[in-house]
Design a protein around this motif. Structure first.
Motif, PDB file in Angstrom:
ATOM      1  N   UNK A  60       0.811  -1.217   0.000  1.00 17.60           N
ATOM      2  CA  UNK A  60       0.000   0.000   0.000  1.00 17.60           C
ATOM      3  C   UNK A  60       0.846   1.269   0.000  1.00 17.60           C
ATOM      4  N   UNK A  61       0.270   2.326  -0.598  1.00 15.32           N
ATOM      5  CA  UNK A  61       0.917   3.634  -0.571  1.00 15.32           C
ATOM      6  C   UNK A  61       1.685   3.986  -1.821  1.00 15.32           C
ATOM      7  N   UNK A  62       1.889   3.036  -2.711  1.00 16.97           N
ATOM      8  CA  UNK A  62       2.646   3.311  -3.931  1.00 16.97           C
ATOM      9  C   UNK A  62       1.887   4.250  -4.851  1.00 16.97           C
ATOM     10  N   UNK A  63       2.611   5.055  -5.619  1.00 15.02           N
ATOM     11  CA  UNK A  63       2.008   5.935  -6.613  1.00 15.02           C
ATOM     12  C   UNK A  63       1.877   5.262  -7.986  1.00 15.02           C
ATOM     13  N   UNK A  95      -3.315  -0.910  -7.771  1.00 13.28           N
ATOM     14  CA  UNK A  95      -2.798   0.093  -6.841  1.00 13.28           C
ATOM     15  C   UNK A  95      -3.621   0.192  -5.565  1.00 13.28           C
ATOM     16  N   UNK A  96      -4.954   0.210  -5.676  1.00 13.34           N
ATOM     17  CA  UNK A  96      -5.813   0.489  -4.509  1.00 13.34           C
ATOM     18  C   UNK A  96      -5.653  -0.541  -3.407  1.00 13.34           C
ATOM     19  N   UNK A  97      -5.433  -1.793  -3.773  1.00 10.46           N
ATOM     20  CA  UNK A  97      -5.266  -2.856  -2.766  1.00 10.46           C
ATOM     21  C   UNK A  97      -3.802  -3.211  -2.542  1.00 10.46           C
ATOM     22  N   UNK A  98      -2.920  -2.618  -3.354  1.00  9.74           N
ATOM     23  CA  UNK A  98      -1.496  -2.935  -3.233  1.00  9.74           C
ATOM     24  C   UNK A  98      -1.208  -4.395  -3.508  1.00  9.74           C
ATOM     25  N   UNK A  99      -1.863  -4.924  -4.567  1.00  6.30           N
ATOM     26  CA  UNK A  99      -1.749  -6.354  -4.860  1.00  6.30           C
ATOM     27  C   UNK A  99      -1.024  -6.591  -6.176  1.00  6.30           C
ATOM     28  N   UNK A 100      -0.006  -7.428  -6.127  1.00  7.04           N
ATOM     29  CA  UNK A 100       0.710  -7.879  -7.320  1.00  7.04           C
ATOM     30  C   UNK A 100       0.424  -9.359  -7.496  1.00  7.04           C
ATOM     31  N   UNK A 101      -0.033  -9.750  -8.701  1.00  8.94           N
ATOM     32  CA  UNK A 101      -0.333 -11.148  -8.979  1.00  8.94           C
ATOM     33  C   UNK A 101       0.648 -11.675 -10.008  1.00  8.94           C
ATOM     34  N   UNK A 102       1.427 -12.679  -9.596  1.00 14.17           N
ATOM     35  CA  UNK A 102       2.392 -13.351 -10.459  1.00 14.17           C
ATOM     36  C   UNK A 102       1.772 -14.660 -10.943  1.00 14.17           C
ATOM     37  N   UNK A 105       6.654   3.125  -7.397  1.00 13.94           N
ATOM     38  CA  UNK A 105       7.026   4.471  -6.966  1.00 13.94           C
ATOM     39  C   UNK A 105       6.543   4.691  -5.540  1.00 13.94           C
ATOM     40  N   UNK A 106       7.455   5.083  -4.658  1.00 15.69           N
ATOM     41  CA  UNK A 106       7.109   5.306  -3.257  1.00 15.69           C
ATOM     42  C   UNK A 106       6.090   6.437  -3.102  1.00 15.69           C
ATOM     43  N   UNK A 107       5.435   6.432  -1.963  1.00 18.56           N
ATOM     44  CA  UNK A 107       4.424   7.434  -1.643  1.00 18.56           C
ATOM     45  C   UNK A 107       5.033   8.838  -1.657  1.00 18.56           C
ATOM     46  N   UNK A 108       4.190   9.843  -1.955  1.00 21.40           N
ATOM     47  CA  UNK A 108       4.651  11.227  -2.013  1.00 21.40           C
ATOM     48  C   UNK A 108       4.842  11.838  -0.633  1.00 21.40           C
ATOM     49  N   UNK A 142       9.556  -4.797   6.491  1.00 24.16           N
ATOM     50  CA  UNK A 142       8.590  -4.109   5.657  1.00 24.16           C
ATOM     51  C   UNK A 142       9.230  -3.420   4.479  1.00 24.16           C
ATOM     52  N   UNK A 143       8.371  -2.927   3.580  1.00 22.76           N
ATOM     53  CA  UNK A 143       8.811  -2.180   2.405  1.00 22.76           C
ATOM     54  C   UNK A 143       7.880  -0.985   2.211  1.00 22.76           C
ATOM     55  N   UNK A 144       8.259  -0.114   1.270  1.00 24.12           N
ATOM     56  CA  UNK A 144       7.468   1.070   0.921  1.00 24.12           C
ATOM     57  C   UNK A 144       7.308   2.037   2.092  1.00 24.12           C
ATOM     58  N   UNK A 145       8.231   1.995   3.033  1.00 22.19           N
ATOM     59  CA  UNK A 145       8.200   2.929   4.158  1.00 22.19           C
ATOM     60  C   UNK A 145       8.800   4.260   3.754  1.00 22.19           C
ATOM     61  N   UNK A 146       8.112   4.991   2.890  1.00 20.75           N
ATOM     62  CA  UNK A 146       8.636   6.230   2.331  1.00 20.75           C
ATOM     63  C   UNK A 146       8.954   7.249   3.418  1.00 20.75           C
TER      64      UNK A 146
END
Length: 290
Positions: free
Chosen positions: A116-119, A149-156, A177-180, A206-210
């Protein structure tokens, strides 16, 4: 059990096995005691259960064992994640290393949820890189994954002719892209569904900790658990961002309650990195905070 050797008492409804030491036998503290037993797994797949072990008479407190069992669902025997940057609004390459406990064949999907939080906007064809990128595809588009983007879900999706083996790591990377604005790091979960199901699990970091950081390494060890003894506690720490000297920059460890050490403004610190902290730390006994 009774006068019979090599037996244990089993209670199904509580899932309890009682092992009674035979006359003249012991469990030494200097070597491992190894026993095996056979139980019939549940009739339907479920999340694995984590057993606890304890001992009475010579009391040993109940503690969880090293892993869960009898799940019917697979697990990730390797699940780690790293990222290239925590800078606000920067392109951040996120790398997952995965190893399933069961073989995942072509057509199986792997869902990473909670990014979550990615642009980065929705796309059905997010590019993949890394050593195992070509194991995944969207239709005829190799090394691609679906992103919401809204759910922060990547499906491989495992592509035709490929498998994810239980004997080797699968390494795949993708850029978001990290959060603004600053946000704490997310702890996404990784799962599969269907006949090759693996219960959702999160990596240790964790990740995306902008704009912020997290602890990549945060281990603790001690020299003794003996009552009233002096106990050397060793912390091993590695932050995801460099911590630089400043008037208000300090590291706080909380929850070390119960110590008999009284408050002291300059508790001696030793170890390889002690000079980084002027070899002293402030200690508050009632909160357990150095």
């Amino acid at each position: 059990v009774g006068g019979t050797t090599s037996r244990g008492g089993w209670t199904q409804n509580t899932g309890t096995l009682v092992l009674t030491l035979h006359t003249g036998q012991s469990m030494p503290h200097t070597s491992d005691t190894v026993v095996s037993f056979v139980l019939t797994n549940p009739a339907a797949a479920r999340q694995a259960v984590l057993p606890f072990v304890s001992a009475v008479n010579k009391p040993v407190a109940a503690q969880p064992m090293s892993s869960a069992v009898m799940g019917g669902l697979g697990v990730w025997t390797t699940l780690s994640v790293g990222e290239s940057t925590a800078a606000i609004s920067s392109s951040n390459t996120i790398t997952y290393t995965l190893k399933p406990s069961l073989l995942l064949s072509a057509g199986q999907t792997v869902s990473i949820s909670g990014l979550l939080g990615s642009q980065t906007p929705d796309t059905a064809l997010l590019p993949l890189t890394g050593a195992s990128a070509l194991k995944f595809a969207i239709g005829v588009n190799s090394a691609k994954a679906a992103w919401v983007q809204s759910t922060g879900t990547l499906v491989l999706t495992v592509t035709v002719g490929q498998t994810l083996l239980s004997t080797e790591d699968t390494v795949v990377s993708f850029a978001l892209v990290n959060k603004a604005a600053a946000q704490p790091a997310m702890l996404p979960t990784v799962a599969t569904f269907g006949p090759q199901a693996i219960a959702a699990q999160a990596a240790a970091v964790g990740v995306l900790g902008a704009g912020g950081g997290y602890w990549i390494t945060k281990t603790v060890a001690e020299s003794t658990q003996a009552n009233s003894e002096s106990n050397a506690i060793t912390l091993t720490l590695r932050p995801s961002v460099s911590v630089l000297p400043a008037n208000d920059m300090f590291v706080t460890v909380t929850g070390l309650t119960g110590s008999a050490t009284a408050d002291v403004a300059a508790l001696t610190v030793t170890g390889a990195s002690a000079p980084s902290f002027a070899s002293k730390g402030a200690w508050t006994q009632n909160t357990g905070t150095p």
